[in-house]
Design a protein around this motif. Structure first.
Motif, mmCIF file in Angstrom:
data_model
loop_
_atom_site.group_PDB
_atom_site.id
_atom_site.type_symbol
_atom_site.label_atom_id
_atom_site.label_comp_id
_atom_site.label_asym_id
_atom_site.label_seq_id
_atom_site.Cartn_x
_atom_site.Cartn_y
_atom_site.Cartn_z
ATOM 1 N N VAL A 17 -15.936 -0.785 5.423
ATOM 2 C CA VAL A 17 -15.164 -2.003 5.147
ATOM 3 C C VAL A 17 -13.887 -1.627 4.391
ATOM 4 N N GLY A 20 -11.477 -0.038 6.760
ATOM 5 C CA GLY A 20 -10.857 -1.093 7.553
ATOM 6 C C GLY A 20 -9.744 -1.803 6.792
ATOM 7 N N ARG A 21 -9.968 -2.046 5.504
ATOM 8 C CA ARG A 21 -8.935 -2.682 4.670
ATOM 9 C C ARG A 21 -7.685 -1.810 4.599
ATOM 10 N N ARG A 24 -5.846 -1.977 7.852
ATOM 11 C CA ARG A 24 -5.132 -3.270 7.909
ATOM 12 C C ARG A 24 -3.871 -3.208 7.044
ATOM 13 N N SER A 48 -9.854 -4.342 15.915
ATOM 14 C CA SER A 48 -10.369 -5.494 15.177
ATOM 15 C C SER A 48 -11.710 -5.157 14.520
ATOM 16 N N MET A 49 -12.593 -4.504 15.260
ATOM 17 C CA MET A 49 -13.896 -4.102 14.694
ATOM 18 C C MET A 49 -13.715 -3.083 13.576
ATOM 19 N N GLU A 51 -11.067 -2.814 11.548
ATOM 20 C CA GLU A 51 -10.524 -3.500 10.383
ATOM 21 C C GLU A 51 -11.578 -4.311 9.645
ATOM 22 N N ARG A 52 -12.605 -4.752 10.350
ATOM 23 C CA ARG A 52 -13.694 -5.507 9.712
ATOM 24 C C ARG A 52 -14.828 -4.605 9.224
ATOM 25 N N GLN A 54 -16.895 -2.792 11.054
ATOM 26 C CA GLN A 54 -18.074 -2.941 11.903
ATOM 27 C C GLN A 54 -18.416 -1.696 12.719
#
Length: 80
Positions: A17, A20-21, A24, A48-49, A51-52, A54
């Motif tokens: 996570v 991902g931050r 981003r 997208s996954m 950045e989240r 996942q």
């Protein structure tokens, strides 16, 4: 006799996570996910996954992101 050493997996946990931050953050507000994804050779959905947090991101993609945006893999993984 049980081993007292921790396994390698428990020693090297990655905060996906957090990774991902940071990705981003690199993308900023003026670049779309589609533009960023195309620049590093991945799909917008995969970005997208990422950045989240996942998915676990492979070394090749981390290298591409680091090279394209002037950041080390260490910074991408740890923020340091």
């Amino acid at each position: 006799m049980p081993s007292t050493k921790k396994s390698r997996a428990s020693q090297a946990k990655v905060d996906w996570v957090g990774v991902g931050r940071r990705i981003r953050e690199l993308r900023g507000f003026d670049m779309t996910q589609a533009d960023f994804a195309a620049r590093v050779g991945i799909s917008q959905n995969y970005l997208s996954m990422m950045e989240r947090g996942q998915v676990e991101i492979g070394a090749e993609i981390l290298l591409r992101i680091g090279r394209d945006f002037g950041k080390s893999i260490e910074w991408l993984l740890t923020g340091e």
